[in-house]
Design an enzyme around this catalytic site. Sequence first.
Site, mmCIF file in Angstrom:
data_model
loop_
_atom_site.group_PDB
_atom_site.id
_atom_site.type_symbol
_atom_site.label_atom_id
_atom_site.label_comp_id
_atom_site.label_asym_id
_atom_site.label_seq_id
_atom_site.Cartn_x
_atom_site.Cartn_y
_atom_site.Cartn_z
ATOM 1 N N HIS A 62 0.828 -1.208 0.000
ATOM 2 C CA HIS A 62 0.000 0.000 0.000
ATOM 3 C C HIS A 62 0.866 1.264 0.000
ATOM 4 O O HIS A 62 2.067 1.194 0.213
ATOM 5 C CB HIS A 62 -0.986 0.011 1.162
ATOM 6 C CG HIS A 62 -0.356 0.107 2.518
ATOM 7 N ND1 HIS A 62 0.224 -0.963 3.156
ATOM 8 C CD2 HIS A 62 -0.220 1.152 3.366
ATOM 9 C CE1 HIS A 62 0.689 -0.580 4.334
ATOM 10 N NE2 HIS A 62 0.425 0.708 4.485
ATOM 11 N N TYR A 113 -16.179 27.659 17.313
ATOM 12 C CA TYR A 113 -16.145 28.902 16.546
ATOM 13 C C TYR A 113 -17.509 29.164 15.897
ATOM 14 O O TYR A 113 -18.047 30.269 15.963
ATOM 15 C CB TYR A 113 -15.049 28.835 15.485
ATOM 16 C CG TYR A 113 -14.924 30.078 14.657
ATOM 17 C CD1 TYR A 113 -14.247 31.199 15.131
ATOM 18 C CD2 TYR A 113 -15.490 30.149 13.391
ATOM 19 C CE1 TYR A 113 -14.145 32.349 14.364
ATOM 20 C CE2 TYR A 113 -15.389 31.281 12.617
ATOM 21 C CZ TYR A 113 -14.709 32.381 13.117
ATOM 22 O OH TYR A 113 -14.613 33.520 12.351
#
Length: 134
Positions: free
Chosen positions: A60, A126
């Site tokens: 991979h 936020y």
Amino acid sequence: MRMMKNSHQVYELGYHIIFCTKYRHKVLDGDVAVACRNSIAETCAAYGWGLEEIEVMPDHVHMFVTASPQTAPAEIARTVKSISAVRIFTQFPKLKGRKFWGSGLWSPSTYFGSVGHISEETVRRYIQTQKERT
């Protein structure tokens, strides 16, 4: 990761992308791994994507890529996988016959993770406190 900008956008977008060889065959070693790494680096440079980090494992690949908001992470993976498979099979034709007869090099599955400099909790806080700020 650094802040990027163009004429209408300011962004910091990074993606952790992982993809595997088909059937998890461990063929990405030695010269094949070098060819894979070089192909991915050249593709990212040609398309204007920042290849921040890459590690080629036997079965991979891990990539940390930065790109503009117009580029979907799936497009990055699809392009990199396609071009690298063609180049690797061109350089190592015996590989196709030995392990990947009648099929491509990469598994269709891909992992995508976003990378940022602020946490999910910071973004949530936020947004939730926006009305208090005006």
